[in-house]
Design an enzyme around this catalytic site. Sequence first.
Site, PDB file in Angstrom:
ATOM      1  N   ARG A 175      17.713 -38.428 -22.893  1.00  0.00           N
ATOM      2  CA  ARG A 175      19.088 -38.946 -22.939  1.00  0.00           C
ATOM      3  C   ARG A 175      19.814 -38.376 -24.152  1.00  0.00           C
ATOM      4  NH1 ARG A 175      19.501 -45.292 -22.224  1.00  0.00           N
ATOM      5  NH2 ARG A 175      21.692 -44.730 -21.909  1.00  0.00           N
ATOM      6  N   CYS A 233      22.164 -46.722 -29.928  1.00  0.00           N
ATOM      7  CA  CYS A 233      21.407 -46.428 -28.711  1.00  0.00           C
ATOM      8  C   CYS A 233      22.406 -46.349 -27.570  1.00  0.00           C
ATOM      9  CB  CYS A 233      20.338 -47.496 -28.472  1.00  0.00           C
ATOM     10  SG  CYS A 233      21.000 -49.176 -28.335  1.00  0.00           S
TER      11      CYS A 233
END
Length: 276
Positions: A175, A233
């Site tokens: 990611r 995050c």
Amino acid sequence: MHPLIEVPALDRLLRRQANVVLLDVRWHLAGPPGIESYRRGHLPGAVFLDLDRDVAGPPGPGGRHPLPGPADFEAAMRRAGVSADSLVVVYDDADSTAAARVWWSLRYFGHEQVRVLDGGYRAWTEAGHPVSTDEPEAKPGDFVADPGRLPVLDAEGAAELAGAGVLLDARAAERYRGEQEPVDPVAGHIPGARNAPTSGNVGVDGRFLPPGLLRERFAQLGATDALDVGAYCGSGVTAAHEILALHLAGIPAALYVGSWSNWVADPGNPVATGDG
């Protein structure tokens, strides 16, 4: 107060009938709701806390799990039985990803007596301790939310920190690199951020690594107590786990609560891909 508690120490506290509020915050980004796991079995006396409803505000431009309003968080904690003199012990399945967000949130809103059960529900059951399917009704607490007790970052502050300090991206490497993005509309990372997946903070049993190993890990990423450090995050949940790991390593750090979901809500914010 040390942020972690081990199963034997918690068992001793509960046997003494100490003033402990147990919060079950099992939560899955993808999969069945945590309440289903809770109803199948939980630590005796534990109250279920819904991470989406009780520990975050409504999703929107501020991110998928923005900070809740002080009044909303206060009401949720009072419903769960939290009072000024309560020792709160929070747990999830095993790796403390969700539990750390509750730990961080309670401390941000002024409650210092909060600990995470290291290893979570799995550690409790593997030690042979009993579980319950009873759903206790908590005695309403008197918790008062006093926000601002821990440092936070907004998008501008995160961008500055990525250049002047150390900004850690707590998501999985794929990611971070922008190779896949299962949740947010844009893939990649904040330019200058360094990848530090939260999976590297714990062992295979879900327990946190010893402080010395955590210090070594973060030092390799350039994060020490001599620099300003922050973490983000996807939506501010696993980044709270990074903040807890940094705390164990003796490194103060700020949380970008809105995280990537807030960053990409502004099309003017730059996006980097690759290894950075």
